[in-house]
Design a protein around this motif. Structure first.
Motif, PDB file in Angstrom:
ATOM      1  N   LEU A   1       0.829  -1.205   0.000  1.00  0.00           N
ATOM      2  CA  LEU A   1       0.000   0.000   0.000  1.00  0.00           C
ATOM      3  C   LEU A   1       0.864   1.257   0.000  1.00  0.00           C
ATOM      4  O   LEU A   1       0.586   2.203  -0.731  1.00  0.00           O
ATOM      5  N   ILE A   2       1.926   1.226   0.802  1.00  0.00           N
ATOM      6  CA  ILE A   2       2.796   2.405   0.871  1.00  0.00           C
ATOM      7  C   ILE A   2       3.393   2.692  -0.505  1.00  0.00           C
ATOM      8  O   ILE A   2       3.292   3.805  -1.025  1.00  0.00           O
ATOM      9  N   PHE A   3       3.951   1.650  -1.134  1.00  0.00           N
ATOM     10  CA  PHE A   3       4.588   1.886  -2.436  1.00  0.00           C
ATOM     11  C   PHE A   3       3.550   2.195  -3.511  1.00  0.00           C
ATOM     12  O   PHE A   3       3.715   3.144  -4.279  1.00  0.00           O
ATOM     13  N   ALA A   4       2.473   1.420  -3.532  1.00  0.00           N
ATOM     14  CA  ALA A   4       1.451   1.639  -4.556  1.00  0.00           C
ATOM     15  C   ALA A   4       0.729   2.955  -4.303  1.00  0.00           C
ATOM     16  O   ALA A   4       0.229   3.591  -5.225  1.00  0.00           O
ATOM     17  N   GLY A   5       0.678   3.405  -3.058  1.00  0.00           N
ATOM     18  CA  GLY A   5      -0.054   4.626  -2.733  1.00  0.00           C
ATOM     19  C   GLY A   5       0.779   5.874  -2.947  1.00  0.00           C
ATOM     20  O   GLY A   5       0.258   6.917  -3.336  1.00  0.00           O
ATOM     21  N   VAL A   6       2.091   5.777  -2.729  1.00  0.00           N
ATOM     22  CA  VAL A   6       2.933   6.967  -2.793  1.00  0.00           C
ATOM     23  C   VAL A   6       3.505   7.191  -4.199  1.00  0.00           C
ATOM     24  O   VAL A   6       3.447   8.299  -4.739  1.00  0.00           O
ATOM     25  N   LEU A   7       4.020   6.116  -4.800  1.00  0.00           N
ATOM     26  CA  LEU A   7       4.729   6.284  -6.072  1.00  0.00           C
ATOM     27  C   LEU A   7       3.895   6.929  -7.188  1.00  0.00           C
ATOM     28  O   LEU A   7       4.408   7.817  -7.877  1.00  0.00           O
ATOM     29  N   PRO A   8       2.637   6.544  -7.397  1.00  0.00           N
ATOM     30  CA  PRO A   8       1.860   7.164  -8.479  1.00  0.00           C
ATOM     31  C   PRO A   8       1.757   8.676  -8.328  1.00  0.00           C
ATOM     32  O   PRO A   8       1.786   9.397  -9.331  1.00  0.00           O
ATOM     33  N   PHE A   9       1.656   9.168  -7.078  1.00  0.00           N
ATOM     34  CA  PHE A   9       1.531  10.618  -6.873  1.00  0.00           C
ATOM     35  C   PHE A   9       2.829  11.330  -7.216  1.00  0.00           C
ATOM     36  O   PHE A   9       2.829  12.409  -7.800  1.00  0.00           O
ATOM     37  N   VAL A  10       3.945  10.686  -6.884  1.00  0.00           N
ATOM     38  CA  VAL A  10       5.238  11.272  -7.238  1.00  0.00           C
ATOM     39  C   VAL A  10       5.366  11.337  -8.759  1.00  0.00           C
ATOM     40  O   VAL A  10       5.782  12.359  -9.328  1.00  0.00           O
ATOM     41  N   ILE A  11       4.968  10.249  -9.431  1.00  0.00           N
ATOM     42  CA  ILE A  11       5.048  10.205 -10.897  1.00  0.00           C
ATOM     43  C   ILE A  11       4.170  11.300 -11.506  1.00  0.00           C
ATOM     44  O   ILE A  11       4.608  12.057 -12.385  1.00  0.00           O
ATOM     45  N   LEU A  12       2.939  11.401 -11.007  1.00  0.00           N
ATOM     46  CA  LEU A  12       2.009  12.408 -11.511  1.00  0.00           C
ATOM     47  C   LEU A  12       2.573  13.820 -11.339  1.00  0.00           C
ATOM     48  O   LEU A  12       2.547  14.641 -12.263  1.00  0.00           O
ATOM     49  N   TYR A  13       3.130  14.072 -10.151  1.00  0.00           N
ATOM     50  CA  TYR A  13       3.697  15.395  -9.858  1.00  0.00           C
ATOM     51  C   TYR A  13       4.797  15.732 -10.854  1.00  0.00           C
ATOM     52  O   TYR A  13       4.839  16.821 -11.421  1.00  0.00           O
TER      53      TYR A  13
END
Ligand code: CUA
Length: 330
Positions: free
Chosen positions: A30-42
């Motif tokens: 959850l941590i990786f799947a939850g955090v990484l997409p937002f970093v990519i989007l940013y």
């Protein structure tokens, strides 16, 4: 939520340990799947070509950053590996002293025999607070013995024994499933595990009851009340041992054509090719069905095979008898 349980009861000593590891893995994902997409989007938005950002000094390498994203995941996966391996070894290694129960899987039912001879179908009664070892085989195809509330699952194979152990912690009734597709009625190959306090278990064990045997005949409840558990199943094996003429070669005192079986179970046997083998259930099984596979040092390969002459049920009884000749207290 009571009628919609996402997780089965935690009813064995393994249950909480397995769940902790499982929840850790879920949290990590959850941590990786939850955090990484937002970093990519940013980053997609921030560095879009329409954005006026400073591109004069592109980064080609950043040792610190690369070490960070290598070392942290390495620590995390190694943690998961050692945690999982530790648990796996625990679950796969039965303690020395266990209550041994024999299980036969067949299309499409589970047949269980307890050391005192008591049998049951699609049910397994066990005491709580005691390590229980299931010695399992199949009469036909591959099945899998699965008790979700205990967090244990083990394939049950034709032609050999597989072993599974657990220690129930909570009295109650739990699901028993076949977890390997085994034909038309696989989904009906279900049952229940009943975990009882020791005194109730002993009372249950001493109560005879009719049961369908693996060959389809009905056992109308032979007397099962005995002083010491471990007797009748071994006694049936002893009877077979006599009827099949085994004692003619395997003299208890030794000096026969074949080795004495006294104290054999659990011992280390020297073979005539110089190697050694531990005399566990699978070794005993092989030595009865395929005697020439492993010859004990100092003996000749003269024993005939009993393949096809005795049923899985009788094989279990013979092995229970041979085990009763050991003095390991098992
Ligand atoms: Cu037996 Cu599925």
């Amino acid at each position: 939520m009571r009628d919609f349980p996402l997780f089965p009861d935690q009813a064995s000593t393994f249950a909480t340990q397995v769940d902790q590891l499982y929840f850790f893995l879920v949290a990590l994902s959850l941590i990786f799947a939850g955090v990484l997409p937002f970093v990519i989007l940013y980053l997609i938005v921030r560095y879009h070509r329409s954005q006026k950002v400073d591109r004069s000094n592109p980064v080609n390498s950043n040792l610190k950053l690369e070490l960070t994203w290598t070392i942290i995941p390495l620590i995390l996966v190694m943690l998961v590996f050692f945690w999982g391996a530790f648990l796996y070894v625990q679950i796969r290694t039965p303690p020395m002293r266990t209550l041994d129960v024999y299980v036969i899987g067949k299309q499409w039912m589970w047949h269980v025999q307890h050391p005192n001879g008591k049998r049951e179908n699609n049910e397994l009664h066990v005491p709580i607070g005691q390590p229980v070892k299931l010695i399992m085989t199949s009469q036909d195809v591959i099945h899998s013995f699965y008790i979700p509330a205990f967090r244990v699952k083990q394939d049950v194979l034709p032609g050999r024994y597989t072993v599974m152990w657990f220690q129930a912690t909570k009295p109650g009734e739990y699901h028993l499933f076949c977890a390997e597709y085994c034909g038309t009625e696989h989904s009906l190959m279900i049952g229940r595990v009943v975990a009882l306090p020791l005194a109730d278990y002993e009372r249950w064990l001493a109560t005879p009851g009719p049961v369908i045997l693996p060959d389809g005949s009905i056992d109308t409840g032979r007397p099962t009340v005995v002083a010491s558990p471990g007797d009748p199943m071994a006694a049936a094996g002893a009877q077979l041992f006599t009827n099949l003429g085994c004692a003619g070669c395997h003299a208890m005192a030794g000096g026969g054509v074949g080795p004495s079986l006294k104290g054999l179970y659990g011992a280390t046997e020297k073979l005539n090719d110089g190697s050694t083998v531990t005399a566990d259930e699978n070794y005993l099984r092989e030595s009865i069905l395929n005697p020439n596979a492993k010859i004990v040092a100092g003996y000749a390969p003269v024993m005939p095979s009993y393949q096809g002459q005795i049923s899985e049920d009788q094989l279990n009884q013979l092995i229970a008898y041979i085990k009763s000749l050991a003095d390991t207290g098992n």
